[in-house]
Design a protein around this motif. Structure first.
Motif, mmCIF file in Angstrom:
data_model
loop_
_atom_site.group_PDB
_atom_site.id
_atom_site.type_symbol
_atom_site.label_atom_id
_atom_site.label_comp_id
_atom_site.label_asym_id
_atom_site.label_seq_id
_atom_site.Cartn_x
_atom_site.Cartn_y
_atom_site.Cartn_z
ATOM 1 N N ARG A 18 0.822 -1.210 0.000
ATOM 2 C CA ARG A 18 0.000 0.000 0.000
ATOM 3 C C ARG A 18 0.862 1.270 0.000
ATOM 4 N N MET A 19 2.158 1.118 0.172
ATOM 5 C CA MET A 19 3.038 2.283 0.225
ATOM 6 C C MET A 19 3.395 2.813 -1.175
ATOM 7 N N ILE A 20 3.084 2.060 -2.220
ATOM 8 C CA ILE A 20 3.367 2.503 -3.577
ATOM 9 C C ILE A 20 2.058 2.625 -4.343
ATOM 10 N N ALA A 67 -16.903 6.895 -2.783
ATOM 11 C CA ALA A 67 -17.272 5.559 -3.269
ATOM 12 C C ALA A 67 -16.240 5.045 -4.262
ATOM 13 N N ILE A 68 -15.732 5.924 -5.114
ATOM 14 C CA ILE A 68 -14.702 5.521 -6.072
ATOM 15 C C ILE A 68 -13.459 5.035 -5.325
ATOM 16 N N ALA A 69 -13.069 5.739 -4.287
ATOM 17 C CA ALA A 69 -11.922 5.305 -3.475
ATOM 18 C C ALA A 69 -12.188 3.938 -2.842
ATOM 19 N N GLN A 70 -13.390 3.735 -2.300
ATOM 20 C CA GLN A 70 -13.730 2.455 -1.665
ATOM 21 C C GLN A 70 -13.708 1.311 -2.675
ATOM 22 N N VAL A 71 -14.247 1.561 -3.850
ATOM 23 C CA VAL A 71 -14.280 0.555 -4.914
ATOM 24 C C VAL A 71 -12.866 0.113 -5.281
ATOM 25 N N PHE A 72 -11.984 1.071 -5.516
ATOM 26 C CA PHE A 72 -10.637 0.710 -5.950
ATOM 27 C C PHE A 72 -9.797 0.130 -4.817
ATOM 28 N N ASN A 93 -8.158 -3.524 -5.297
ATOM 29 C CA ASN A 93 -6.747 -3.742 -4.972
ATOM 30 C C ASN A 93 -6.589 -4.906 -3.994
ATOM 31 N N ASP A 94 -7.418 -4.943 -2.968
ATOM 32 C CA ASP A 94 -7.336 -6.028 -1.987
ATOM 33 C C ASP A 94 -7.641 -7.380 -2.625
ATOM 34 N N TYR A 95 -8.621 -7.412 -3.520
ATOM 35 C CA TYR A 95 -8.961 -8.656 -4.234
ATOM 36 C C TYR A 95 -7.754 -9.157 -5.024
ATOM 37 N N GLU A 117 -5.137 4.400 -4.684
ATOM 38 C CA GLU A 117 -5.697 3.171 -4.117
ATOM 39 C C GLU A 117 -5.082 1.904 -4.698
ATOM 40 N N LEU A 118 -4.670 1.944 -5.957
ATOM 41 C CA LEU A 118 -4.149 0.737 -6.605
ATOM 42 C C LEU A 118 -2.651 0.625 -6.423
#
Length: 161
Positions: free
Chosen positions: A11-13, A106-111, A115-117, A150-151
């Motif tokens: 998550r740092m990059i 919502a866009i931030a939450q989606v991405f 990313n987690d997936y 986010e990604l």
């Protein structure tokens, strides 16, 4: 290595968006993400194309809307016509006014969820339109910055005609 620590490090990059000219729906990329409203309607824009070309993606979206409702920031992964369609709830409403329907949170939450997936299955690539910047009237400068922040394990490829 502890997966929690590794997730924190990843998550740092951030990953920069790649832009391509062409038809999003002729991509060789397996995962296609598009923005949806939470109203149970895929009546125009990219969502309408998804509805027409990937009927299972629309059917699952409509089923969820009718059963429990759709929530901003939620995502659905649907296998349809040899693609994984990711319905991303990025709008509460829709319309033909100059109002901004794209919801940046919502866009931030989606991405973050996308990313987690991909972190769990492996690094990957997603194809998408300029989510939220078309009929939803969002500012692509803001949206692209959100996506890139986010990604960290997913390469976003934005298709433009």
């Amino acid at each position: 290595m502890d997966k929690t620590i590794n997730l924190f490090q990843k998550r740092m990059i951030s990953v920069k968006i790649e832009y391509r000219k062409g038809d999003l729906f002729k991509t060789d990329i397996n995962h296609i993400v598009h923005g949806c409203n939470c109203m149970g309607v895929m009546g125009s824009g990219v969502a309408k194309i998804v509805k027409d070309q990937y009927p299972e993606a629309y059917a699952q979206y409509l089923k969820k809307h009718q059963k429990t409702g759709l929530i901003l920031g939620e995502i659905q992964f649907i296998n349809s016509n040899n693609k994984i369609i990711i319905n991303a709830m990025t709008q509460d409403g829709y319309g033909k006014t100059s109002d901004r329907y794209a919801n940046y949170e919502a866009i931030a939450q989606v991405f973050e969820k996308i990313n987690d997936y991909f972190y769990l299955i492996s690094d990957g690539v997603i194809a998408m339109p300029m989510i939220g910047a078309g009929l939803a009237n969002g500012d692509w400068g803001v949206i692209s910055a959100i996506i890139e922040s986010e990604l960290t394990v997913v390469k976003p490829v934005v298709y433009q005609l």
